[in-house]
Every structure is written in structure tokens, then in C-alpha cells.
Design an enzyme around this catalytic site. Structure first.
Site, mmCIF file in Angstrom:
data_model
loop_
_atom_site.group_PDB
_atom_site.id
_atom_site.type_symbol
_atom_site.label_atom_id
_atom_site.label_comp_id
_atom_site.label_asym_id
_atom_site.label_seq_id
_atom_site.Cartn_x
_atom_site.Cartn_y
_atom_site.Cartn_z
ATOM 1 N N ALA A 1 57.002 44.450 55.641
ATOM 2 C CA ALA A 1 57.999 42.767 56.206
ATOM 3 C C ALA A 1 58.535 42.951 54.789
ATOM 4 O O ALA A 1 58.495 43.294 53.667
ATOM 5 C CB ALA A 1 56.834 42.658 55.715
ATOM 6 N N GLY B 1 53.201 46.204 56.146
ATOM 7 C CA GLY B 1 53.615 45.989 57.937
ATOM 8 C C GLY B 1 54.161 46.897 58.484
ATOM 9 O O GLY B 1 53.854 47.422 59.529
ATOM 10 N N GLU C 1 50.656 48.757 59.460
ATOM 11 C CA GLU C 1 50.354 47.473 59.987
ATOM 12 C C GLU C 1 50.753 48.285 62.041
ATOM 13 O O GLU C 1 49.870 48.515 62.971
ATOM 14 C CB GLU C 1 50.196 46.425 60.218
ATOM 15 C CG GLU C 1 49.364 46.023 58.084
ATOM 16 C CD GLU C 1 49.740 45.287 58.069
ATOM 17 O OE1 GLU C 1 50.890 44.329 57.879
ATOM 18 O OE2 GLU C 1 48.512 43.707 57.325
ATOM 19 N N GLU D 1 50.090 45.159 49.376
ATOM 20 C CA GLU D 1 50.849 44.255 49.623
ATOM 21 C C GLU D 1 50.318 44.034 48.094
ATOM 22 O O GLU D 1 51.252 42.471 47.516
ATOM 23 C CB GLU D 1 50.235 43.576 50.366
ATOM 24 C CG GLU D 1 50.743 43.645 51.584
ATOM 25 C CD GLU D 1 50.164 44.859 53.296
ATOM 26 O OE1 GLU D 1 49.684 45.881 52.174
ATOM 27 O OE2 GLU D 1 50.348 45.008 53.839
HETATM 28 N N1 CAA Z 1 61.622 44.511 51.960
HETATM 29 C C1 CAA Z 1 63.013 44.036 51.638
HETATM 30 N N2 CAA Z 1 63.477 45.862 51.306
HETATM 31 C C2 CAA Z 1 62.894 46.865 51.360
HETATM 32 C C3 CAA Z 1 61.649 46.940 51.401
HETATM 33 C C4 CAA Z 1 60.954 46.137 52.318
HETATM 34 N N3 CAA Z 1 59.438 46.147 51.992
HETATM 35 N N4 CAA Z 1 60.912 47.597 51.199
HETATM 36 C C5 CAA Z 1 62.557 48.897 50.603
HETATM 37 N N5 CAA Z 1 63.438 48.112 50.717
HETATM 38 C C6 CAA Z 1 64.886 47.757 49.850
HETATM 39 C C7 CAA Z 1 65.198 47.780 48.348
HETATM 40 O O1 CAA Z 1 64.893 46.976 48.562
HETATM 41 C C8 CAA Z 1 66.306 48.968 48.905
HETATM 42 O O2 CAA Z 1 67.358 47.877 48.759
HETATM 43 P P1 CAA Z 1 68.590 48.195 48.003
HETATM 44 O O3 CAA Z 1 69.259 49.456 47.994
HETATM 45 O O4 CAA Z 1 69.199 47.236 48.369
HETATM 46 O O5 CAA Z 1 68.046 47.589 45.963
HETATM 47 C C9 CAA Z 1 66.044 49.745 49.432
HETATM 48 O O6 CAA Z 1 65.126 49.526 50.483
HETATM 49 C C10 CAA Z 1 65.513 51.028 49.113
HETATM 50 O O7 CAA Z 1 64.303 50.995 48.733
HETATM 51 P P2 CAA Z 1 63.978 51.634 46.902
HETATM 52 O O8 CAA Z 1 65.095 51.606 45.927
HETATM 53 O O9 CAA Z 1 63.051 50.921 46.438
HETATM 54 O O10 CAA Z 1 64.147 52.788 47.560
HETATM 55 P P3 CAA Z 1 62.345 53.861 46.351
HETATM 56 O O11 CAA Z 1 62.769 54.566 46.839
HETATM 57 O O12 CAA Z 1 63.079 54.120 45.050
HETATM 58 O O13 CAA Z 1 60.999 53.315 47.044
HETATM 59 C C11 CAA Z 1 59.004 51.773 48.765
HETATM 60 C C12 CAA Z 1 60.320 53.327 47.923
HETATM 61 C C13 CAA Z 1 58.245 53.155 47.603
HETATM 62 C C14 CAA Z 1 58.956 52.384 49.861
HETATM 63 C C15 CAA Z 1 59.577 51.003 47.558
HETATM 64 O O14 CAA Z 1 60.888 50.660 47.992
HETATM 65 C C16 CAA Z 1 58.468 49.939 47.843
HETATM 66 O O15 CAA Z 1 57.699 50.086 46.861
HETATM 67 N N6 CAA Z 1 58.800 49.544 49.120
HETATM 68 C C17 CAA Z 1 58.437 47.598 49.403
HETATM 69 C C18 CAA Z 1 56.661 48.203 50.121
HETATM 70 C C19 CAA Z 1 56.040 47.138 50.094
HETATM 71 O O16 CAA Z 1 55.800 46.444 49.510
HETATM 72 N N7 CAA Z 1 55.465 46.641 51.552
HETATM 73 C C20 CAA Z 1 54.651 46.027 51.905
HETATM 74 C C21 CAA Z 1 55.406 44.343 52.026
HETATM 75 S S1 CAA Z 1 54.854 42.682 52.111
HETATM 76 C C22 CAA Z 1 53.479 43.806 53.730
HETATM 77 O O17 CAA Z 1 54.307 44.139 54.839
HETATM 78 C C23 CAA Z 1 53.489 42.133 53.927
HETATM 79 C C24 CAA Z 1 52.648 41.884 55.885
HETATM 80 O O18 CAA Z 1 51.545 43.122 55.374
HETATM 81 C C25 CAA Z 1 52.996 41.604 57.093
#
Ligand code: CAA
Length: 258
Positions: free
Chosen positions: A65, A109, A112, A132
Site C-alpha cells: 500500500a 499489500g 496480499e 508492515e
Molecule cells: N509506498 C510508497 N512508495 C513506495 C513504496 C510504498 N509501499 N515502496 C517503495 N516506494 C517508493 C520509494 O519511496 C521510492 O520513491 P522515491 O524514488 O520517490 O524515493 C521508490 O518507490 C523506490 O523505492 P526504494 O528507493 O526504497 O527502492 P529500494 O530498491 O531501495 O527498496 C523496497 C525497495 C525494499 C521494496 C523498499 O522500497 C521498501 O521497503 N518499500 C516498502 C515496503 C513496505 O513496507 N510495504 C508495506 C506497505 S504497508 C501495506 O501494504 C499495508 C497493507 O497491508 C494494506
């Protein structure tokens, strides 16, 4: 329909939906999920479509998400407004088979959504996780419910409590994905599987999907009874007559999806 966050194509009887927010690793915001819901509903009611493939790009199926969109939400925003997961259940309502073709990250998400599909074909680059907890929240679109059913309680607890990722090989061993293919052949393989399914009788494929899904919602004896009624129902279709006649005549069947 003019979509901003997804790309929809049709290839013969297969609908292909690509999540398309590459700069945010296909993070799932409300606009994207609304569009996905609309696209799936349209493909589901299109008589010319027999199977749907949902995919992302080579780096990410979806990284979860959209954290930026939800960071400042209050309890009342998400509870009353049902933001974040408002339209996600649309995927579950699709009656035709849906295959997730996953390369790269399928996190939160994203994992999921992949699990809401009927089965997952993974590229060897796929990484699954429910991280998460690392950002102070928890799965909110079925992760704590579908993951234990798919991979066992022990692995689901491990994934959701530590937030670690599972690579494609582990995901296949654990039963989360049906097969692993080289990343460069992911779409080709997923589309080929979808084409095979789309050439089967559509009503029978829908009955198979409904019956297997019933296994999650009922006792064994209720499920077996449900399956038996569905099996009886196949004898009311023209495709059962054609399929068995074609077998006896030693020729390929010509299903008319009736
Ligand atoms: N939401 C918004 N933006 C996201 C994102 C997310 N879930 N995941 C990645 N992005 C964005 C980053 O902010 C970044 O944007 P900018 O270039 O503008 O800074 C871009 O995508 C690239 O990401 P990274 O620079 O972080 O890329 P990376 O290769 O270094 O890392 C990753 C990749 C490990 C997937 C890392 O991006 C990450 O940990 N993302 C978040 C994963 C996460 O926590 N997901 C769960 C979300 S909560 C949820 O999903 C709730 C639910 O159950 C409904």
C-alpha cells in the site's frame, strides 16, 4: 477506459492487467486500486475473456500500500472512509480465473493482492513479504489470513512478525507459488497458462474456481458436497456434451462456453 495507473490489454481470450506506477514500485494507492477494480469488473463481464493475468514490472509486482498516501491517516479516516483497502475486495469477486505473474517485490499489500489471485506464477527474482510491522502497522488486506492458509502458521508468523522477505525458491517450497520461471520468460509463461485456461469451457473453469475456493470456507464434508453439486451441474452444460463427445470421437473439443 482511460487508466492512469494500470495498463489493460486483451490477447485473444486473455485479459492482461499491468500495475503501472513504476517510480513508486507500483505502490497501491486508492486511485490504482479503484482502476484495478473497474478493469477487473469489465473483464469479468466480457464474454470474450476466459482468464485474466495480473502483473507488475520486472522490479516489482507491488511494494505494498502507498505509505506516503497513508502516513498521516487517522483511525477515523481509515475506519469510516475505508481508505487503503476500500476497493481491494473487488479482486475476490472476480469469477473468472486470475493468475498473478510476480517478478521482483510483492510486499505488504502487493503480496496480499497476489494471494487474492487464484494462483501465483513467480519469476526467479520474486520476493514476497508482509513487512508492515517494520513501519508500525500490520497486514490489512488478508495477509494474516491467506498467508497461514498458503504456507503454514509457522512461516506466516515468521514472515509477519519479523517482516523478512521470502525468495521465489522458498515461496515455491512453502506452497505460496505454483511454479517458478526465469524472469525473462515470466509473462510468456503466465500468458501461455492463461491461454490454456481460456480455451477450456469458461463455465466449467468458473465452477472449478468456486469449488476450490469453497475448500477455504467450509468443512471437508460440506466442501465435498458442494463439489458434487458443481460436478452434477457440469452435466447441464453444452461444453460437457461437446468435451466428452470430442474425446470419444478422438478430436479436440470446440467449447462454446455455454
Ligand atoms: N509506498 C510508497 N512508495 C513506495 C513504496 C510504498 N509501499 N515502496 C517503495 N516506494 C517508493 C520509494 O519511496 C521510492 O520513491 P522515491 O524514488 O520517490 O524515493 C521508490 O518507490 C523506490 O523505492 P526504494 O528507493 O526504497 O527502492 P529500494 O530498491 O531501495 O527498496 C523496497 C525497495 C525494499 C521494496 C523498499 O522500497 C521498501 O521497503 N518499500 C516498502 C515496503 C513496505 O513496507 N510495504 C508495506 C506497505 S504497508 C501495506 O501494504 C499495508 C497493507 O497491508 C494494506
Amino acid at each position: 477506459m482511460d487508466y492512469q495507473n494500470i495498463i489493460v490489454e486483451t490477447h485473444e481470450r486473455v485479459g492482461l492487467v499491468r500495475l503501472n506506477r513504476p517510480k513508486a514500485l507500483n505502490a497501491l494507492n486508492d486511485q490504482l486500486m479503484d482502476e484495478l477494480g473497474q478493469a477487473l469488473a469489465t473483464l469479468d463481464t466480457d464474454d470474450g475473456i476466459g482468464c485474466i493475468v495480473l502483473t507488475g514490472n520486472e522490479k516489482a509486482f507491488a511494494a505494498g500500500a502507498d505509505i506516503g498516501a497513508m502516513a498521516s491517516y487517522t483511525f477515523m479516516d481509515v475506519y469510516k472512509g475505508e481508505y487503503i483497502t476500500r476497493n481491494w475486495e473487488q479482486l475476490r469477486k472476480v469469477r473468472k480465473p486470475v493468475i498473478a505473474a510476480v517478478a521482483g517485490y510483492a510486499l505488504g499489500g502487493g503480496c496480499e493482492v497476489a494471494m487474492m489471485c487464484d494462483f501465483i506464477i513467480a519469476a526467479d527474482t520474486a520476493k514476497f513479504g508482509q513487512p508492515e510491522i517494520k513501519i508500525g502497522t500490520m497486514p490489512g488486506a488478508g495477509g494474516t489470513q491467506r498467508l497461514p492458509r498458503a504456507v503454514s502458521k509457522a512461516k506466516a508468523m515468521d514472515m509477519c512478525l519479523t517482516g523478512r522477505m521470502m525468495d521465489a525458491a522458498e515461496a515455491e517450497r512453502a506452497g505460496l507459488v505454483s511454479r517458478i520461471v526465469p524472469a525473462e520468460r515470466l509473462l510468456e509463461e503466465a500468458m501461455a497458462a492463461a491461454k490454456t485456461i481460456s480455451e477450456m469451457s469458461l463455465p466449467i473453469a468458473m465452477m472449478v474456481k468456486e469449488s476450490i475456493n469453497r475448500a477455504y470456507e467450509s468443512t471437508l464434508s460440506d466442501g465435498v458436497q458442494f463439489e458434487r453439486r458443481m460436478f452434477h451441474g457440469t452435466f447441464g452444460t453444452q461444453d460437457q456434451k461437446e468435451g466428452m463427445k470430442a474425446f470419444l470421437e478422438k478430436r479436440p473439443p470446440k467449447f462454446n462456453h455455454q
